[in-house]
Design an enzyme around this catalytic site. Structure first.
Site, PDB file in Angstrom:
ATOM      1  CG  ASP A  42      -1.788   1.212   1.353  1.00  0.00           C
ATOM      2  OD1 ASP A  42      -1.737   2.079   0.457  1.00  0.00           O
ATOM      3  OD2 ASP A  42      -2.523   1.306   2.357  1.00  0.00           O
ATOM      4  CB  ALA A  66       1.540   7.387 -11.099  1.00  0.00           C
ATOM      5  CE1 TYR A 131      -1.001  12.280 -12.313  1.00  0.00           C
ATOM      6  CE2 TYR A 131      -1.044  13.854 -14.127  1.00  0.00           C
ATOM      7  CZ  TYR A 131      -0.613  12.657 -13.593  1.00  0.00           C
ATOM      8  OH  TYR A 131       0.208  11.835 -14.326  1.00  0.00           O
TER       9      TYR A 131
END
Length: 329
Positions: A42, A66, A131
């Site tokens: 994770d 990503a 982002y």
């Protein structure tokens, strides 16, 4: 040689798996490769990343993972920064401290798109959305980690900025082809410019810089490299070529290139802003690859020859043709 690859379930991670599988049979000394996805690690859990690195002790870390949900990132800021900034920082810190090589992937979204022409690696970052900001933060964190490296003789990193990636999985090309099967006409943005990039080609170029034919580490200058094919297009141009390539490959579609209508980006509003110009120059990477080849062959005259990258059109046609052969259109 221990190689640790994060992001095994993404387009780039899958491309690395296919590429390395094809290279392994010819190798005398085979590397120990571990592919990691969300189930195995994770990336929002810093301890999980640290433990994995300490246990596997990689010589080469490839971060193909990503958070790429551009629009969702506007409301998932913490998640975007955890995956795109903090997790690569932890990987970079390990590589810097243990003399490893670190390959990381960034994006054209670190730029605001206002430049005329092609972006260079040292152009100022000015991301428009969350982002892009999270990816820019990742770039900065990696560079900072290696500045304070305790193993400067062997530690090295490359950040590959790329754009409009397509491969095995969901992407713009496959979405357009699906819509072309369902609809007789499409509307696609024609005033945003960039370069479509094959995930398989990107994986190959990355390895060419980092390792030799025996998968032994090469030395290269740490820093940012733009990794895109030659040429440029728009989303409209990419959609038109993809649809024509599918028809040429025998696919049955309701829409043809003439049925695709060009529209402006303002006619298709989205939660997150996009750069209008995503064109990037790959000269720095091409020169680095030429120098690497020259060092390998001891022919330093080769340094003067910048390696030519293929054009995006041929690779998209090949990709679409394979989709047609595999009955995926």
């Amino acid at each position: 040689m221990n190689i640790l690859i994060f992001g095994k379930d993404g387009q780039l991670g899958k491309a690395f798996h296919v590429l390395l599988d094809s290279l392994l049979p010819a190798l005398v000394a085979k590397p120990n490769i571990q592919y990691v996805g969300r189930i195995e690690c994770d990336l929002t859990n810093e301890q999980a990343i640290t433990s994995l690195l300490s246990h596997f002790q990689p010589n080469l870390i490839i971060n193909a993972s990503a958070y790429t949900a551009v629009d969702k990132a506007e409301t998932e800021l913490d998640l975007a920064f955890a995956v795109n900034a903090r997790s690569p920082e932890i990987m970079a810190q390990y590589a810097a401290q243990h003399g490893a090589t670190f390959l990381h992937y960034s994006t054209d979204y670190v730029f605001d798109g206002e430049k005329y022409g092609f972006y260079l690696e040292d152009d100022i970052r000015n991301p428009l959305g969350i982002y892009g900001k999270s990816k820019a933060a990742g770039e900065e964190a990696i560079a900072k980690a290696f500045l304070s490296s305790t193993a400067k003789e062997t530690a090295q990193y490359a950040i590959f900025r790329t754009s409009w990636v397509y491969g095995e999985g969901g992407n713009f090309i496959r979405t357009i082809l699906r819509l072309a099967k369902e609809r007789e006409d499409l509307k696609v943005i024609h005033d945003q410019f960039g370069v479509p990039t094959s995930a398989h080609w990107l994986a190959q170029v990355s390895l060419n810089l980092a390792v030799d034919d025996s998968i032994r580490l090469r030395r290269f200058a740490s820093g940012i490299y733009h990794a895109v094919p030659t040429g440029e297009t728009t989303w409209f141009g990419l959609a038109s070529l993809a649809v024509q390539a599918a028809l040429d490959a025998g696919a049955t579609l309701k829409a043809n290139p003439g049925a695709i209508k060009p529209i402006q980006a303002v006619e298709y509003p989205l939660p997150a802003p996009r750069p209008m110009n995503s064109r990037m120059s790959s000269d720095k990477l091409r020169l680095a690859l030429a120098r690497s080849e020259a060092d390998h062959s001891n022919s330093y005259n080769e340094v003067a020859r910048i390696i030519e990258f293929p054009g995006w059109e041929a690779m998209v046609r090949e990709y679409v043709s394979k989709l047609a052969r595999d009955k995926l259109i």
